[in-house]
Design a protein around this motif. Structure first.
Motif, PDB file in Angstrom:
ATOM      1  N   TRP A 131      31.935  69.065  14.025  1.00 64.81           N
ATOM      2  CA  TRP A 131      30.988  68.518  14.782  1.00 64.81           C
ATOM      3  C   TRP A 131      29.542  68.190  14.167  1.00 64.81           C
ATOM      4  O   TRP A 131      28.784  67.258  14.064  1.00 64.81           O
ATOM      5  N   GLU A 132      29.258  69.363  13.558  1.00 63.27           N
ATOM      6  CA  GLU A 132      27.946  69.203  12.676  1.00 63.27           C
ATOM      7  C   GLU A 132      28.033  68.656  11.614  1.00 63.27           C
ATOM      8  O   GLU A 132      26.909  67.729  11.110  1.00 63.27           O
ATOM      9  N   GLN A 133      29.206  68.489  10.927  1.00 60.61           N
ATOM     10  CA  GLN A 133      29.509  67.433   9.827  1.00 60.61           C
ATOM     11  C   GLN A 133      29.238  66.044  10.382  1.00 60.61           C
ATOM     12  O   GLN A 133      28.418  65.243   9.311  1.00 60.61           O
ATOM     13  N   HIS A 134      29.864  65.708  11.324  1.00 59.67           N
ATOM     14  CA  HIS A 134      29.678  64.370  12.085  1.00 59.67           C
ATOM     15  C   HIS A 134      28.245  64.150  12.206  1.00 59.67           C
ATOM     16  O   HIS A 134      27.723  62.897  11.854  1.00 59.67           O
ATOM     17  N   ASP A 135      27.476  65.136  12.822  1.00 58.67           N
ATOM     18  CA  ASP A 135      25.980  64.842  13.111  1.00 58.67           C
ATOM     19  C   ASP A 135      25.258  64.487  11.692  1.00 58.67           C
ATOM     20  O   ASP A 135      24.397  63.802  11.664  1.00 58.67           O
ATOM     21  N   LYS A 136      25.704  65.365  10.571  1.00 53.07           N
ATOM     22  CA  LYS A 136      24.961  64.953   9.354  1.00 53.07           C
ATOM     23  C   LYS A 136      25.308  63.542   8.996  1.00 53.07           C
ATOM     24  O   LYS A 136      24.235  63.141   8.135  1.00 53.07           O
ATOM     25  N   SER A 188      34.137  60.812   9.754  1.00 52.47           N
ATOM     26  CA  SER A 188      32.921  60.748   8.744  1.00 52.47           C
ATOM     27  C   SER A 188      32.861  59.863   7.605  1.00 52.47           C
ATOM     28  O   SER A 188      31.866  59.120   7.306  1.00 52.47           O
ATOM     29  N   LYS A 206      33.560  73.362  15.615  1.00 49.59           N
ATOM     30  CA  LYS A 206      31.838  73.526  15.588  1.00 49.59           C
ATOM     31  C   LYS A 206      31.415  72.837  14.289  1.00 49.59           C
ATOM     32  O   LYS A 206      30.489  72.117  14.453  1.00 49.59           O
ATOM     33  N   LYS A 233      20.728  56.968   9.415  1.00 50.17           N
ATOM     34  CA  LYS A 233      19.454  56.761   9.807  1.00 50.17           C
ATOM     35  C   LYS A 233      18.407  56.884   8.722  1.00 50.17           C
ATOM     36  O   LYS A 233      17.744  56.196   8.609  1.00 50.17           O
ATOM     37  N   LYS A 268      25.630  60.845  10.745  1.00 49.22           N
ATOM     38  CA  LYS A 268      24.738  60.036  11.741  1.00 49.22           C
ATOM     39  C   LYS A 268      23.370  60.242  11.056  1.00 49.22           C
ATOM     40  O   LYS A 268      22.662  59.094  10.980  1.00 49.22           O
ATOM     41  N   ALA A 269      22.801  61.557  10.914  1.00 41.76           N
ATOM     42  CA  ALA A 269      21.374  61.776  10.475  1.00 41.76           C
ATOM     43  C   ALA A 269      21.392  61.062   9.161  1.00 41.76           C
ATOM     44  O   ALA A 269      20.111  60.271   8.672  1.00 41.76           O
ATOM     45  N   TYR A 270      22.234  61.003   7.978  1.00 36.35           N
ATOM     46  CA  TYR A 270      22.106  60.492   6.894  1.00 36.35           C
ATOM     47  C   TYR A 270      22.106  58.736   6.936  1.00 36.35           C
ATOM     48  O   TYR A 270      21.222  58.221   6.424  1.00 36.35           O
TER      49      TYR A 270
END
Length: 519
Positions: free
Chosen positions: A383-388, A212, A380, A394, A390-392
Protein backbone atom coordinates in the motif's frame (compact mmCIF):
# COMPACT_ATOMS: atom_id res chain seq x y z
CA UNK A 1 4.09 -11.53 -56.47
CA UNK A 2 1.43 -10.33 -58.92
CA UNK A 3 1.18 -6.67 -59.85
CA UNK A 4 -2.15 -6.14 -58.06
CA UNK A 5 -0.81 -7.59 -54.79
CA UNK A 6 2.29 -5.38 -55.03
CA UNK A 7 0.10 -2.32 -55.56
CA UNK A 8 -2.11 -3.22 -52.59
CA UNK A 9 0.91 -3.70 -50.32
CA UNK A 10 2.31 -0.31 -51.33
CA UNK A 11 -0.81 1.64 -50.30
CA UNK A 12 -0.85 3.59 -47.00
CA UNK A 13 -3.60 2.49 -44.62
CA UNK A 14 -5.78 5.58 -45.08
CA UNK A 15 -5.75 5.20 -48.88
CA UNK A 16 -6.29 1.44 -48.69
CA UNK A 17 -9.28 1.88 -46.37
CA UNK A 18 -10.79 4.44 -48.74
CA UNK A 19 -10.43 2.15 -51.77
CA UNK A 20 -12.04 -0.71 -49.85
CA UNK A 21 -15.01 1.40 -48.74
CA UNK A 22 -15.59 2.72 -52.27
CA UNK A 23 -15.18 -0.87 -53.58
CA UNK A 24 -12.40 -0.13 -56.06
CA UNK A 25 -10.54 -2.92 -54.26
CA UNK A 26 -12.10 -6.13 -52.97
CA UNK A 27 -11.55 -7.30 -49.38
CA UNK A 28 -10.47 -10.72 -50.74
CA UNK A 29 -7.67 -9.27 -52.85
CA UNK A 30 -6.38 -7.26 -49.89
CA UNK A 31 -6.55 -10.18 -47.44
CA UNK A 32 -4.75 -12.58 -49.77
CA UNK A 33 -2.10 -10.00 -50.65
CA UNK A 34 -1.28 -9.58 -46.96
CA UNK A 35 -1.53 -13.28 -46.18
CA UNK A 36 0.97 -14.03 -48.93
CA UNK A 37 3.34 -11.30 -47.79
CA UNK A 38 3.02 -12.33 -44.13
CA UNK A 39 3.89 -15.90 -45.08
CA UNK A 40 7.04 -14.71 -46.88
CA UNK A 41 8.08 -12.39 -44.05
CA UNK A 42 7.52 -15.14 -41.51
CA UNK A 43 9.79 -17.50 -43.43
CA UNK A 44 12.55 -14.91 -43.14
CA UNK A 45 12.16 -13.70 -39.54
CA UNK A 46 9.78 -16.08 -37.69
CA UNK A 47 7.35 -13.42 -36.46
CA UNK A 48 3.99 -15.20 -36.88
CA UNK A 49 2.64 -17.52 -34.20
CA UNK A 50 -0.09 -18.70 -36.54
CA UNK A 51 -2.59 -17.56 -39.13
CA UNK A 52 -6.25 -17.30 -38.10
CA UNK A 53 -8.26 -19.68 -40.35
CA UNK A 54 -11.55 -17.97 -39.47
CA UNK A 55 -10.42 -14.78 -41.23
CA UNK A 56 -11.88 -16.01 -44.53
CA UNK A 57 -15.23 -16.78 -42.91
CA UNK A 58 -15.20 -13.41 -41.17
CA UNK A 59 -14.54 -11.74 -44.51
CA UNK A 60 -17.81 -13.10 -45.88
CA UNK A 61 -19.68 -11.72 -42.83
CA UNK A 62 -18.10 -8.32 -43.43
CA UNK A 63 -19.33 -8.23 -47.00
CA UNK A 64 -22.90 -8.82 -45.80
CA UNK A 65 -22.86 -5.83 -43.43
CA UNK A 66 -24.90 -2.88 -44.68
CA UNK A 67 -22.70 -0.32 -42.92
CA UNK A 68 -18.99 -0.29 -43.66
CA UNK A 69 -16.83 0.56 -40.65
CA UNK A 70 -13.77 2.82 -40.73
CA UNK A 71 -11.50 -0.24 -41.06
CA UNK A 72 -13.67 -2.16 -43.53
CA UNK A 73 -11.69 -4.98 -45.16
CA UNK A 74 -8.39 -4.11 -43.47
CA UNK A 75 -6.39 -7.20 -42.43
CA UNK A 76 -4.89 -6.62 -38.97
CA UNK A 77 -2.41 -8.52 -36.83
CA UNK A 78 -2.70 -9.07 -33.08
CA UNK A 79 -0.20 -9.92 -30.36
CA UNK A 80 -0.16 -13.42 -28.86
CA UNK A 81 -2.10 -12.61 -25.68
CA UNK A 82 -4.86 -10.45 -27.16
CA UNK A 83 -7.78 -12.84 -26.79
CA UNK A 84 -9.32 -14.35 -29.93
CA UNK A 85 -12.08 -16.94 -29.50
CA UNK A 86 -10.98 -20.59 -29.80
CA UNK A 87 -7.31 -19.59 -30.03
CA UNK A 88 -4.41 -19.62 -27.60
CA UNK A 89 -3.01 -16.80 -25.50
CA UNK A 90 0.34 -18.32 -24.54
CA UNK A 91 2.55 -15.42 -23.36
CA UNK A 92 5.30 -17.75 -24.58
CA UNK A 93 4.57 -20.48 -21.98
CA UNK A 94 4.21 -24.19 -22.77
CA UNK A 95 1.70 -24.53 -19.91
CA UNK A 96 -0.73 -22.28 -21.83
CA UNK A 97 -0.86 -24.49 -24.91
CA UNK A 98 -3.99 -26.36 -23.80
CA UNK A 99 -6.15 -23.35 -22.89
CA UNK A 100 -8.29 -21.77 -25.62
CA UNK A 101 -9.96 -18.38 -25.28
CA UNK A 102 -13.71 -18.66 -24.72
CA UNK A 103 -14.52 -15.36 -26.43
CA UNK A 104 -12.94 -12.48 -28.30
CA UNK A 105 -11.34 -9.68 -26.34
CA UNK A 106 -13.17 -6.36 -26.44
CA UNK A 107 -10.47 -5.02 -28.77
CA UNK A 108 -11.09 -7.81 -31.28
CA UNK A 109 -14.87 -7.34 -31.03
CA UNK A 110 -14.55 -3.63 -31.78
CA UNK A 111 -12.10 -4.23 -34.62
CA UNK A 112 -14.56 -6.65 -36.20
CA UNK A 113 -17.45 -4.20 -35.73
CA UNK A 114 -15.38 -1.54 -37.54
CA UNK A 115 -14.80 -3.93 -40.44
CA UNK A 116 -11.23 -5.01 -39.66
CA UNK A 117 -10.23 -8.64 -40.19
CA UNK A 118 -7.71 -10.11 -37.70
CA UNK A 119 -5.78 -12.63 -39.81
CA UNK A 120 -2.63 -13.46 -37.90
CA UNK A 121 -1.36 -13.78 -34.32
CA UNK A 122 2.24 -12.75 -33.70
CA UNK A 123 5.14 -14.00 -31.60
CA UNK A 124 6.21 -12.72 -28.17
CA UNK A 125 9.04 -13.38 -25.71
CA UNK A 126 8.50 -15.92 -22.97
CA UNK A 127 6.73 -14.18 -20.04
CA UNK A 128 6.41 -10.80 -21.88
CA UNK A 129 8.82 -9.49 -19.21
CA UNK A 130 11.61 -8.60 -21.61
CA UNK A 131 12.06 -6.58 -24.80
CA UNK A 132 13.56 -9.47 -26.71
CA UNK A 133 11.33 -11.77 -28.76
CA UNK A 134 12.05 -15.45 -28.21
CA UNK A 135 10.38 -18.38 -26.46
CA UNK A 136 10.85 -22.14 -26.20
CA UNK A 137 7.72 -22.90 -28.28
CA UNK A 138 7.92 -20.71 -31.36
CA UNK A 139 11.58 -19.67 -31.26
CA UNK A 140 13.44 -16.44 -32.00
CA UNK A 141 11.99 -13.57 -34.04
CA UNK A 142 14.51 -11.54 -36.05
CA UNK A 143 14.47 -7.92 -37.14
CA UNK A 144 13.59 -7.80 -40.88
CA UNK A 145 15.90 -4.81 -41.34
CA UNK A 146 18.94 -6.66 -40.00
CA UNK A 147 18.81 -10.34 -39.02
CA UNK A 148 21.60 -9.93 -36.46
CA UNK A 149 19.30 -7.65 -34.51
CA UNK A 150 16.10 -8.27 -32.60
CA UNK A 151 12.76 -6.56 -33.30
CA UNK A 152 12.27 -5.37 -29.72
CA UNK A 153 9.53 -6.63 -27.45
CA UNK A 154 7.39 -7.75 -26.03
CA UNK A 155 5.27 -6.90 -29.09
CA UNK A 156 8.24 -8.00 -31.20
CA UNK A 157 6.32 -10.22 -33.62
CA UNK A 158 4.10 -7.24 -34.44
CA UNK A 159 7.09 -4.99 -35.03
CA UNK A 160 8.81 -7.50 -37.30
CA UNK A 161 5.71 -8.36 -39.32
CA UNK A 162 4.70 -4.74 -39.97
CA UNK A 163 8.28 -3.63 -40.72
CA UNK A 164 8.60 -6.53 -43.16
CA UNK A 165 5.42 -5.45 -44.95
CA UNK A 166 3.30 -8.42 -43.84
CA UNK A 167 0.74 -6.34 -41.93
CA UNK A 168 -0.47 -2.78 -42.32
CA UNK A 169 -1.89 -2.33 -38.80
CA UNK A 170 -1.09 -4.31 -35.67
CA UNK A 171 -1.86 -4.31 -31.97
CA UNK A 172 0.41 -4.80 -29.02
CA UNK A 173 0.54 -4.08 -25.31
CA UNK A 174 2.95 -1.93 -23.33
CA UNK A 175 3.98 -2.32 -19.66
CA UNK A 176 7.50 -0.88 -19.87
CA UNK A 177 7.88 -0.03 -23.55
CA UNK A 178 6.51 -3.10 -25.32
CA UNK A 179 4.82 -1.11 -28.11
CA UNK A 180 7.35 1.70 -28.24
CA UNK A 181 10.52 -0.43 -28.30
CA UNK A 182 9.49 -2.59 -31.30
CA UNK A 183 8.44 0.65 -33.02
CA UNK A 184 11.87 2.16 -32.30
CA UNK A 185 13.82 -0.97 -33.30
CA UNK A 186 11.81 -1.58 -36.49
CA UNK A 187 11.24 1.97 -37.76
CA UNK A 188 7.49 2.13 -37.08
CA UNK A 189 5.04 4.51 -35.45
CA UNK A 190 3.51 3.19 -32.24
CA UNK A 191 1.18 4.61 -29.60
CA UNK A 192 0.90 3.63 -25.94
CA UNK A 193 -2.36 5.25 -24.82
CA UNK A 194 -3.40 6.11 -21.27
CA UNK A 195 -4.12 2.79 -19.56
CA UNK A 196 -7.91 2.67 -19.89
CA UNK A 197 -8.38 4.74 -23.06
CA UNK A 198 -8.74 1.42 -24.92
CA UNK A 199 -10.26 -1.67 -23.30
CA UNK A 200 -7.98 -4.32 -21.80
CA UNK A 201 -10.78 -6.85 -21.23
CA UNK A 202 -9.79 -10.22 -22.69
CA UNK A 203 -6.07 -9.46 -22.75
CA UNK A 204 -4.27 -11.71 -20.27
CA UNK A 205 -0.77 -11.30 -18.93
CA UNK A 206 1.34 -13.90 -17.17
CA UNK A 207 1.14 -11.82 -13.97
CA UNK A 208 -2.09 -9.87 -13.53
CA UNK A 209 -3.05 -7.48 -10.74
CA UNK A 210 -0.05 -5.13 -10.94
CA UNK A 211 -1.25 -1.61 -10.05
CA UNK A 212 1.94 0.44 -9.69
CA UNK A 213 2.76 0.14 -13.39
CA UNK A 214 0.02 0.57 -16.00
CA UNK A 215 -0.32 -1.71 -19.01
CA UNK A 216 -1.88 -0.27 -22.18
CA UNK A 217 -3.05 -1.81 -25.43
CA UNK A 218 -2.32 0.20 -28.56
CA UNK A 219 -1.54 0.21 -32.29
CA UNK A 220 1.64 -0.05 -34.38
CA UNK A 221 1.74 1.02 -38.03
CA UNK A 222 3.89 2.55 -40.76
CA UNK A 223 2.80 6.15 -40.22
CA UNK A 224 0.96 8.45 -37.83
CA UNK A 225 -2.10 8.77 -40.09
CA UNK A 226 -2.66 5.03 -39.62
CA UNK A 227 -2.60 5.39 -35.83
CA UNK A 228 -5.08 8.27 -36.03
CA UNK A 229 -7.51 6.31 -38.21
CA UNK A 230 -7.19 3.37 -35.85
CA UNK A 231 -7.94 5.46 -32.75
CA UNK A 232 -10.94 7.08 -34.48
CA UNK A 233 -12.28 3.61 -35.24
CA UNK A 234 -11.73 2.16 -31.77
CA UNK A 235 -12.99 5.11 -29.71
CA UNK A 236 -16.60 4.39 -30.58
CA UNK A 237 -19.89 3.79 -28.76
CA UNK A 238 -19.58 0.02 -29.22
CA UNK A 239 -16.36 -0.11 -27.16
CA UNK A 240 -17.85 2.17 -24.50
CA UNK A 241 -20.87 -0.18 -24.26
CA UNK A 242 -18.75 -3.34 -24.04
CA UNK A 243 -16.46 -1.88 -21.39
CA UNK A 244 -18.06 0.77 -19.18
CA UNK A 245 -14.73 1.24 -17.37
CA UNK A 246 -13.39 2.95 -20.49
CA UNK A 247 -14.25 6.68 -20.40
CA UNK A 248 -16.71 7.50 -23.22
CA UNK A 249 -14.34 9.89 -24.99
CA UNK A 250 -14.55 9.76 -28.80
CA UNK A 251 -11.52 10.93 -30.78
CA UNK A 252 -11.16 14.71 -30.43
CA UNK A 253 -10.60 15.90 -34.00
CA UNK A 254 -10.37 19.54 -32.94
CA UNK A 255 -7.37 18.91 -30.68
CA UNK A 256 -5.60 16.76 -33.27
CA UNK A 257 -6.13 19.22 -36.14
CA UNK A 258 -5.17 22.35 -34.18
CA UNK A 259 -2.31 24.42 -35.60
CA UNK A 260 -1.71 26.54 -32.49
CA UNK A 261 2.00 26.70 -31.55
CA UNK A 262 2.96 24.26 -28.79
CA UNK A 263 5.16 24.68 -25.74
CA UNK A 264 7.29 21.55 -25.85
CA UNK A 265 9.54 20.29 -23.09
CA UNK A 266 12.55 18.28 -24.23
CA UNK A 267 15.45 16.29 -22.77
CA UNK A 268 18.06 13.95 -24.21
CA UNK A 269 18.77 11.90 -21.07
CA UNK A 270 16.77 10.89 -18.01
CA UNK A 271 19.80 10.79 -15.71
CA UNK A 272 19.60 7.02 -15.27
CA UNK A 273 20.61 5.45 -18.60
CA UNK A 274 22.48 7.58 -21.14
CA UNK A 275 21.24 6.42 -24.53
CA UNK A 276 23.52 6.02 -27.59
CA UNK A 277 24.64 9.22 -29.38
CA UNK A 278 22.35 8.67 -32.39
CA UNK A 279 19.25 8.61 -30.17
CA UNK A 280 20.23 11.87 -28.48
CA UNK A 281 21.11 13.41 -31.86
CA UNK A 282 17.57 12.60 -33.01
CA UNK A 283 16.11 14.64 -30.14
CA UNK A 284 18.26 17.69 -30.90
CA UNK A 285 17.63 17.59 -34.64
CA UNK A 286 13.89 17.25 -34.03
CA UNK A 287 13.99 20.08 -31.50
CA UNK A 288 15.54 22.36 -34.14
CA UNK A 289 12.88 21.42 -36.70
CA UNK A 290 10.08 22.14 -34.24
CA UNK A 291 11.62 25.49 -33.27
CA UNK A 292 11.90 26.49 -36.93
CA UNK A 293 8.21 25.56 -37.35
CA UNK A 294 7.24 28.11 -34.69
CA UNK A 295 6.95 26.02 -31.54
CA UNK A 296 8.58 26.93 -28.21
CA UNK A 297 11.08 24.38 -26.91
CA UNK A 298 12.09 24.45 -23.25
CA UNK A 299 14.51 22.14 -21.51
CA UNK A 300 12.82 19.81 -19.04
CA UNK A 301 14.39 17.49 -16.48
CA UNK A 302 12.25 14.49 -15.50
CA UNK A 303 12.51 14.27 -11.71
CA UNK A 304 14.08 11.36 -9.81
CA UNK A 305 14.17 8.74 -12.58
CA UNK A 306 16.63 6.41 -10.73
CA UNK A 307 14.17 6.39 -7.82
CA UNK A 308 11.27 5.67 -10.21
CA UNK A 309 13.16 2.85 -11.89
CA UNK A 310 13.90 0.96 -8.69
CA UNK A 311 11.31 1.92 -6.10
CA UNK A 312 8.28 2.30 -8.36
CA UNK A 313 8.82 0.30 -11.57
CA UNK A 314 10.87 -2.74 -10.51
CA UNK A 315 9.24 -2.99 -7.08
CA UNK A 316 5.86 -2.62 -8.77
CA UNK A 317 6.49 -5.30 -11.40
CA UNK A 318 8.23 -7.66 -8.96
CA UNK A 319 6.40 -6.79 -5.73
CA UNK A 320 6.36 -10.51 -4.90
CA UNK A 321 10.09 -10.81 -5.52
CA UNK A 322 9.31 -12.54 -8.81
CA UNK A 323 7.77 -15.62 -7.14
CA UNK A 324 4.69 -15.71 -9.42
CA UNK A 325 6.82 -15.52 -12.55
CA UNK A 326 9.31 -18.10 -11.23
CA UNK A 327 6.44 -20.50 -10.50
CA UNK A 328 5.30 -20.22 -14.13
CA UNK A 329 8.84 -20.68 -15.42
CA UNK A 330 9.27 -23.71 -13.16
CA UNK A 331 6.79 -25.56 -15.41
CA UNK A 332 8.66 -24.61 -18.56
CA UNK A 333 12.05 -24.56 -20.26
CA UNK A 334 13.48 -21.12 -19.64
CA UNK A 335 14.34 -19.48 -22.93
CA UNK A 336 18.08 -18.63 -23.15
CA UNK A 337 17.31 -14.95 -23.80
CA UNK A 338 15.43 -14.73 -20.48
CA UNK A 339 17.97 -16.59 -18.32
CA UNK A 340 19.97 -13.53 -17.16
CA UNK A 341 16.82 -11.96 -15.69
CA UNK A 342 15.59 -15.23 -14.22
CA UNK A 343 18.95 -15.93 -12.59
CA UNK A 344 18.73 -12.64 -10.68
CA UNK A 345 15.19 -13.43 -9.53
CA UNK A 346 16.27 -16.86 -8.27
CA UNK A 347 18.87 -15.44 -5.88
CA UNK A 348 17.50 -15.62 -2.30
CA UNK A 349 16.63 -12.19 -0.90
CA UNK A 350 19.22 -12.38 1.88
CA UNK A 351 21.97 -13.00 -0.69
CA UNK A 352 20.58 -10.26 -2.98
CA UNK A 353 20.90 -7.76 -0.14
CA UNK A 354 24.40 -8.96 0.79
CA UNK A 355 25.55 -8.77 -2.84
CA UNK A 356 24.06 -5.28 -3.14
CA UNK A 357 26.19 -4.04 -0.23
CA UNK A 358 29.36 -5.54 -1.71
CA UNK A 359 28.95 -4.18 -5.26
CA UNK A 360 27.39 -0.78 -4.47
CA UNK A 361 30.70 1.20 -4.56
CA UNK A 362 31.51 0.16 -8.13
CA UNK A 363 28.11 -0.92 -9.57
CA UNK A 364 25.43 1.17 -7.78
CA UNK A 365 22.70 0.65 -10.38
CA UNK A 366 22.85 -3.14 -10.09
CA UNK A 367 23.02 -2.88 -6.30
CA UNK A 368 19.85 -0.80 -6.24
CA UNK A 369 18.14 -3.17 -8.67
CA UNK A 370 19.03 -6.21 -6.53
CA UNK A 371 17.43 -4.53 -3.52
CA UNK A 372 14.35 -3.66 -5.57
CA UNK A 373 14.03 -7.25 -6.84
CA UNK A 374 13.52 -8.37 -3.24
CA UNK A 375 10.01 -6.97 -3.63
CA UNK A 376 7.87 -5.62 -0.80
CA UNK A 377 7.63 -7.24 2.64
CA UNK A 378 3.90 -6.99 3.44
CA UNK A 379 0.50 -5.77 2.35
CA UNK A 380 1.16 -2.57 4.29
CA UNK A 381 4.41 -2.09 2.35
CA UNK A 382 2.56 -2.65 -0.92
CA UNK A 383 0.00 0.00 0.00
CA UNK A 384 2.85 2.37 0.83
CA UNK A 385 4.44 1.59 -2.55
CA UNK A 386 1.17 2.42 -4.33
CA UNK A 387 1.00 5.68 -2.40
CA UNK A 388 4.56 6.52 -3.51
CA UNK A 389 3.49 6.06 -7.13
CA UNK A 390 0.58 8.46 -6.59
CA UNK A 391 2.89 11.01 -4.95
CA UNK A 392 5.41 10.80 -7.80
CA UNK A 393 2.71 11.34 -10.41
CA UNK A 394 1.69 14.54 -8.62
CA UNK A 395 5.33 15.66 -8.40
CA UNK A 396 5.82 15.12 -12.14
CA UNK A 397 2.59 16.93 -13.08
CA UNK A 398 3.52 19.83 -10.80
CA UNK A 399 6.85 20.17 -12.60
CA UNK A 400 5.09 19.89 -15.98
CA UNK A 401 2.72 22.70 -15.03
CA UNK A 402 5.50 24.84 -13.57
CA UNK A 403 7.18 24.69 -17.00
CA UNK A 404 3.79 25.37 -18.68
CA UNK A 405 4.21 22.47 -21.08
CA UNK A 406 1.76 21.11 -23.64
CA UNK A 407 3.79 18.02 -24.57
CA UNK A 408 7.27 16.50 -24.19
CA UNK A 409 9.85 15.40 -26.78
CA UNK A 410 12.40 12.88 -25.46
CA UNK A 411 14.53 9.91 -26.48
CA UNK A 412 13.49 6.27 -26.75
CA UNK A 413 15.77 3.26 -26.40
CA UNK A 414 17.43 2.20 -29.65
CA UNK A 415 18.72 1.53 -32.21
CA UNK A 416 17.85 -2.18 -32.51
CA UNK A 417 19.79 -4.42 -30.13
CA UNK A 418 21.88 -7.38 -31.23
CA UNK A 419 20.11 -10.66 -30.38
CA UNK A 420 20.16 -11.83 -26.73
CA UNK A 421 21.16 -8.43 -25.30
CA UNK A 422 17.70 -7.28 -24.05
CA UNK A 423 17.71 -9.97 -21.36
CA UNK A 424 21.00 -8.63 -20.05
CA UNK A 425 19.83 -5.01 -19.89
CA UNK A 426 16.37 -4.82 -18.32
CA UNK A 427 17.30 -1.49 -16.70
CA UNK A 428 17.88 0.15 -20.09
CA UNK A 429 14.11 0.66 -20.50
CA UNK A 430 14.10 3.69 -18.19
CA UNK A 431 13.22 6.01 -21.11
CA UNK A 432 9.95 4.16 -21.72
CA UNK A 433 9.03 2.69 -18.33
CA UNK A 434 8.73 6.21 -16.86
CA UNK A 435 5.50 6.80 -18.76
CA UNK A 436 3.99 3.47 -17.66
CA UNK A 437 4.52 4.46 -14.03
CA UNK A 438 3.04 7.89 -14.80
CA UNK A 439 0.30 6.41 -17.03
CA UNK A 440 0.85 9.13 -19.67
CA UNK A 441 0.18 8.51 -23.39
CA UNK A 442 3.44 8.19 -25.31
CA UNK A 443 4.24 7.50 -28.94
CA UNK A 444 7.28 6.75 -31.06
CA UNK A 445 8.13 8.21 -34.49
CA UNK A 446 11.17 7.31 -36.63
CA UNK A 447 13.02 10.46 -37.69
CA UNK A 448 16.41 9.42 -39.08
CA UNK A 449 18.84 6.50 -39.40
CA UNK A 450 22.15 5.49 -37.86
CA UNK A 451 25.10 6.95 -39.78
CA UNK A 452 28.77 6.03 -40.04
CA UNK A 453 29.48 9.15 -37.96
CA UNK A 454 27.15 7.83 -35.24
CA UNK A 455 29.11 4.57 -35.16
CA UNK A 456 32.37 6.47 -34.78
CA UNK A 457 31.01 8.64 -31.96
CA UNK A 458 29.67 5.49 -30.30
CA UNK A 459 33.23 4.24 -29.85
CA UNK A 460 33.76 7.10 -27.37
CA UNK A 461 30.53 6.29 -25.46
CA UNK A 462 31.13 5.94 -21.71
CA UNK A 463 27.49 5.92 -20.60
CA UNK A 464 26.02 7.31 -17.40
CA UNK A 465 28.28 5.48 -14.96
CA UNK A 466 30.91 3.68 -17.06
CA UNK A 467 29.77 0.45 -15.41
CA UNK A 468 29.23 -3.02 -16.98
CA UNK A 469 25.70 -2.08 -18.09
CA UNK A 470 27.00 0.90 -20.06
CA UNK A 471 29.59 -1.35 -21.71
CA UNK A 472 26.92 -3.89 -22.62
CA UNK A 473 24.68 -1.19 -24.08
CA UNK A 474 27.51 -0.07 -26.34
CA UNK A 475 27.99 -3.65 -27.60
CA UNK A 476 24.23 -4.16 -27.97
CA UNK A 477 23.78 -1.28 -30.43
CA UNK A 478 27.01 -1.61 -32.44
CA UNK A 479 26.76 -2.41 -36.14
CA UNK A 480 23.52 -0.49 -36.72
CA UNK A 481 24.37 1.75 -39.69
CA UNK A 482 21.19 2.34 -41.71
CA UNK A 483 18.82 1.21 -38.97
CA UNK A 484 15.98 3.50 -37.82
CA UNK A 485 16.38 6.12 -35.11
CA UNK A 486 13.24 7.39 -33.37
CA UNK A 487 12.05 9.93 -30.83
CA UNK A 488 9.33 9.70 -28.19
CA UNK A 489 6.38 12.10 -27.86
CA UNK A 490 4.43 12.40 -24.59
CA UNK A 491 1.24 14.12 -23.40
CA UNK A 492 -0.74 14.26 -20.16
CA UNK A 493 -3.26 11.47 -19.41
CA UNK A 494 -6.28 11.22 -21.74
CA UNK A 495 -4.63 13.55 -24.28
CA UNK A 496 -3.82 10.96 -26.95
CA UNK A 497 -4.96 13.39 -29.64
CA UNK A 498 -2.36 15.95 -28.53
CA UNK A 499 0.32 13.27 -28.42
CA UNK A 500 -0.62 12.21 -31.95
CA UNK A 501 -0.60 15.82 -33.09
CA UNK A 502 3.02 16.20 -31.97
CA UNK A 503 3.88 12.85 -33.55
CA UNK A 504 2.36 13.97 -36.87
CA UNK A 505 4.23 17.28 -36.75
CA UNK A 506 7.52 15.45 -36.04
CA UNK A 507 6.86 12.96 -38.84
CA UNK A 508 6.02 15.69 -41.38
CA UNK A 509 9.03 17.86 -40.54
CA UNK A 510 11.40 14.88 -40.58
CA UNK A 511 10.08 13.73 -43.97
CA UNK A 512 10.59 17.22 -45.42
CA UNK A 513 14.17 17.29 -44.12
CA UNK A 514 14.92 13.89 -45.71
CA UNK A 515 13.43 15.07 -49.02
CA UNK A 516 15.64 18.19 -48.99
CA UNK A 517 18.74 16.10 -48.32
CA UNK A 518 17.83 13.78 -51.19
CA UNK A 519 17.68 16.66 -53.71
Amino acid sequence: MCEQAANILSLPLVELAEKLREESLSPESVLYAYMGKAFTVNQEVNCVRHFIPECEQHLQKLKMQTKKGLLYGIPVSIKDHIGYKDHLSTCGFVASLDVLEEEDSVLVKVLKRQGANPFVITNVPQSLMTYGCSNSIFGQTLNPLNHRKGPGGSSGGEGALIAGGGSILGFGTDTGGSIRLPSSFCGLCGLKPTGDRLSNIGIRGPVDGILSVTTSVGPLARDVDSLVLCMKALLCDYMFQLDPLVPPMPFNEEVYMSTAPLRIGYYDTDGYFLLPPCMRRAVYETRELLQEAGHTLVHFTPPSVPYVMNELFIKGIFADGGSTLLALLGKDIVDPSLKPQVNFLRIPNLIKKSLAKIIKPWFPRLANQLNALCGVRSVKSLWEQHDKVKAYRKKFVDEWRRCKLDVILCPVLGPAFTLRYPGKLLAAVSSTMLYNVLNFPAGVVPVTTVTEDDEEVLQQYQGQYGDPWDKKLKKAVEGAVGLPVAVQCVALPWQEELCLRLMKEVETLSCKRREKKAL
